[in-house]
Design a protein around this motif. Structure first.
Motif, PDB file in Angstrom:
ATOM      1  N   PRO A 448      16.240  -0.876  47.159  1.00 35.65           N
ATOM      2  CA  PRO A 448      16.109  -0.586  48.602  1.00 35.65           C
ATOM      3  C   PRO A 448      17.362  -0.971  49.389  1.00 35.65           C
ATOM      4  N   TRP A 449      18.000  -2.077  48.996  1.00 38.24           N
ATOM      5  CA  TRP A 449      19.199  -2.518  49.706  1.00 38.24           C
ATOM      6  C   TRP A 449      20.306  -1.480  49.587  1.00 38.24           C
ATOM      7  N   TRP A 450      20.459  -0.911  48.378  1.00 43.23           N
ATOM      8  CA  TRP A 450      21.508   0.091  48.187  1.00 43.23           C
ATOM      9  C   TRP A 450      21.272   1.311  49.079  1.00 43.23           C
ATOM     10  N   PHE A 451      20.057   1.849  49.049  1.00 45.11           N
ATOM     11  CA  PHE A 451      19.781   3.084  49.779  1.00 45.11           C
ATOM     12  C   PHE A 451      19.697   2.874  51.289  1.00 45.11           C
ATOM     13  N   SER A 452      19.315   1.675  51.718  1.00 45.24           N
ATOM     14  CA  SER A 452      19.175   1.437  53.157  1.00 45.24           C
ATOM     15  C   SER A 452      20.479   0.984  53.813  1.00 45.24           C
ATOM     16  N   SER A 453      21.386   0.401  53.032  1.00 42.71           N
ATOM     17  CA  SER A 453      22.577  -0.172  53.648  1.00 42.71           C
ATOM     18  C   SER A 453      23.846  -0.023  52.820  1.00 42.71           C
ATOM     19  N   LYS A 455      25.089   1.711  50.365  1.00 44.12           N
ATOM     20  CA  LYS A 455      25.760   2.981  50.076  1.00 44.12           C
ATOM     21  C   LYS A 455      26.624   3.458  51.237  1.00 44.12           C
ATOM     22  N   ASN A 456      26.359   2.935  52.440  1.00 45.47           N
ATOM     23  CA  ASN A 456      27.111   3.356  53.619  1.00 45.47           C
ATOM     24  C   ASN A 456      28.437   2.622  53.781  1.00 45.47           C
TER      25      ASN A 456
END
Length: 488
Positions: A448-453, A455-456
């Motif tokens: 969840p951390w990767w996809f929510s924050s 990766k940006n």
């Protein structure tokens, strides 16, 4: 560091006098003597392709980031980021496993001279945890002294391991009284006392060897401190595994043939200490045991070094929270002091379940093995599916690369499944193998951390300086009279 020092740090972290001895009791419980006599060579042959495949990539990318840098270049930022976290978890767990195993041995040694000292039960767990904390702190302060001190210590450690193995094996094989068992005893005693069938116990017992063959990625993590890293780093990786495979087997077989009585050995507080003191006398046996303890301390200190360098490199690329703090370098000693502290504190926290778990050591070593090998094989997998992305290094596998690479991937998938299984039966809350729980929590946090924050803002390793600066590039201002400036 020179070539020998680079080899020495991986050889030291593999540390056959640590992994072989601290999990010797686990091997006996899982599958009797066959965990060492048959399990060790099987694992050694299956691990060597992983090391060789990693060495090829290390030659092309000699950098402190190591595994996650390779994964980023070959697969992209997401692959690199997840690889980095598995490497980080594995590094922390391997430090915990090495030093906690040493603490158990120190506890047993103290108990021999002071029988009232707690070596079992809840009091024993607390005593071991206190010893564990002290050893971690000592290892940290040695690392604070600087890379020259660490390099010298690793060189001493490599010789200490090699000479120590020769002394211990020679003592138990040639100077002990007549051996009580025939030669086939070592290869036919497949008796699991784990509560599971013998075949299952044998598979679980492979952890003895698989855990020992970890940490050789250290040669890559100290690449930026190694002369001729494109040649010396891959050489260090391969030689550390090969030398450890031979020396470790000799050591294990020496101990197996010296077992005075299998039942009494397994019932003792520390089987290794029991074998040495029973066969050679208290004085000589204890001296040899202390030689092993010193080797394990060297191993733990080197593990803190490799762990801190990985944390530093990942933080330098802004991959972990608080990256500014963890990527700071001590201006006086030129070491990542904060990263060293983080490595030590995380290792201590990981061992805290020892206060209520009876299989803590097996669980920690399983976490270390799975975490590290997932990180090891990810760039190898990416190398195979994107062969065109990797530049040629000094060490190349040619046509053998395909076979060795896919063999490595298959083997790591197998051991990841295997070492998440129960190690003692019937399964209860106190002997539950919490390895899959830890890995599930990691995934539940990272995905969840990767996809929510992440990766940006995480774009992989950050170039600190152009590799081939020219007058034409805008990275440098080289006009006459201007000071040298960097954009980043």
């Amino acid at each position: 560091m020179g070539g020998f020092s680079n080899f020495a740090i991986s050889f030291t972290i593999i540390s056959i006098l640590s992994g072989c001895l601290t999990l010797f009791s686990f091997g006996l419980t899982s599958s009797g003597t066959t965990a060492a006599s048959i399990g060790w060579p099987i694992v050694a042959l299956c691990v060597m392709p992983v090391a060789i495949s990693m060495a090829e990539i290390a030659s092309a990318y000699p950098t402190a980031g190591g595994l996650y840098y390779w994964a980023s270049k070959l697969g992209g930022p997401a692959w690199g980021w997840f690889t980095a976290w598995f490497n980080l978890i594995g590094q922390v767990a391997i430090t915990a496993g090495i030093v906690y195993g040493l603490s158990i041995f120190v506890d047993a040694l103290i108990n021999q001279f002071a029988p009232g000292f707690p070596a079992s039960g809840h009091a024993g767990a607390i005593a071991t945890l206190v010893i564990y904390a002290i050893i971690l702190l000592v290892g940290a302060f040695i690392n604070f002294a600087g890379v020259n001190v660490v390099s010298t210590l690793n060189s001493i450690s490599a010789w200490w391991h090699m000479i120590g193995v020769v002394i211990i094996v020679a003592a138990v094989l040639f100077f002990a009284p007549i051996h009580p068992h025939p030669w086939h005893f070592a290869y036919a005693t497949n008796q699991s006392s784990s509560g599971f069938p013998n075949w299952y116990g044998f598979l679980i017992g492979l952890l003895l060897a698989q855990y020992t063959f970890t940490g050789y990625d250290a040669s890559a993590h100290v690449s930026e401190e190694t002369v001729g890293a494109d040649k010396n780093a891959p050489r260090g990786i391969i030689l550390s595994v090969a030398v450890s495979a031979i020396a470790g087997y000799v050591l294990l077989m020496g101990l197996v043939f010296a077992i005075p009585d299998l039942t009494k050995t397994m019932a003792s507080t520390n089987p290794v200490l029991y074998i040495l003191t029973t066969r050679l006398g208290v004085s000589i046996g204890t001296t040899l045991f202390i030689i092993a303890l010193c080797a394990q301390f060297f191993c733990g200190t080197a593990s803190i070094t490799a762990n801190s360098r990985m944390i530093y490199a990942f933080a330098r690329d802004r991959g972990i929270p608080g990256w500014k703090k963890w990527s700071k370098i001590n201006k006086e000693k030129h070491v990542p002091t904060n990263a060293i502290w983080l490595a030590v504190v995380c290792a201590f926290i990981l061992a805290l379940p020892a206060l209520f778990s009876t299989v803590i050591y097996a669980a920690v070593t399983s976490i270390a093995t799975i975490g590290l090998y997932v990180a090891y094989v990810t760039p190898v997998f990416l190398r195979r599916i994107h062969p065109e992305r990797m530049p040629q290094g000094s060490f190349q596998l040619g046509k053998w690369g395909v076979f060795l690479g896919w063999w490595s991937v298959a083997w790591v998938i197998f051991i990841c499944i295997l070492f998440m299984l129960p190690t003692v039966g019937p399964v209860t809350l106190s002997n539950f193998n919490f390895t899959p729980v830890v890995l599930l929590v990691v995934f539940a946090f990272l995905v969840p951390w990767w996809f929510s924050s992440v990766k940006n803002w995480f774009h992989g390793p950050i170039r600190e300086i152009d590799e081939e600066p020219t007058v034409a590039t805008n990275q440098f201002q080289l006009r006459m009279g201007d000071p040298l400036k960097l954009d980043e």
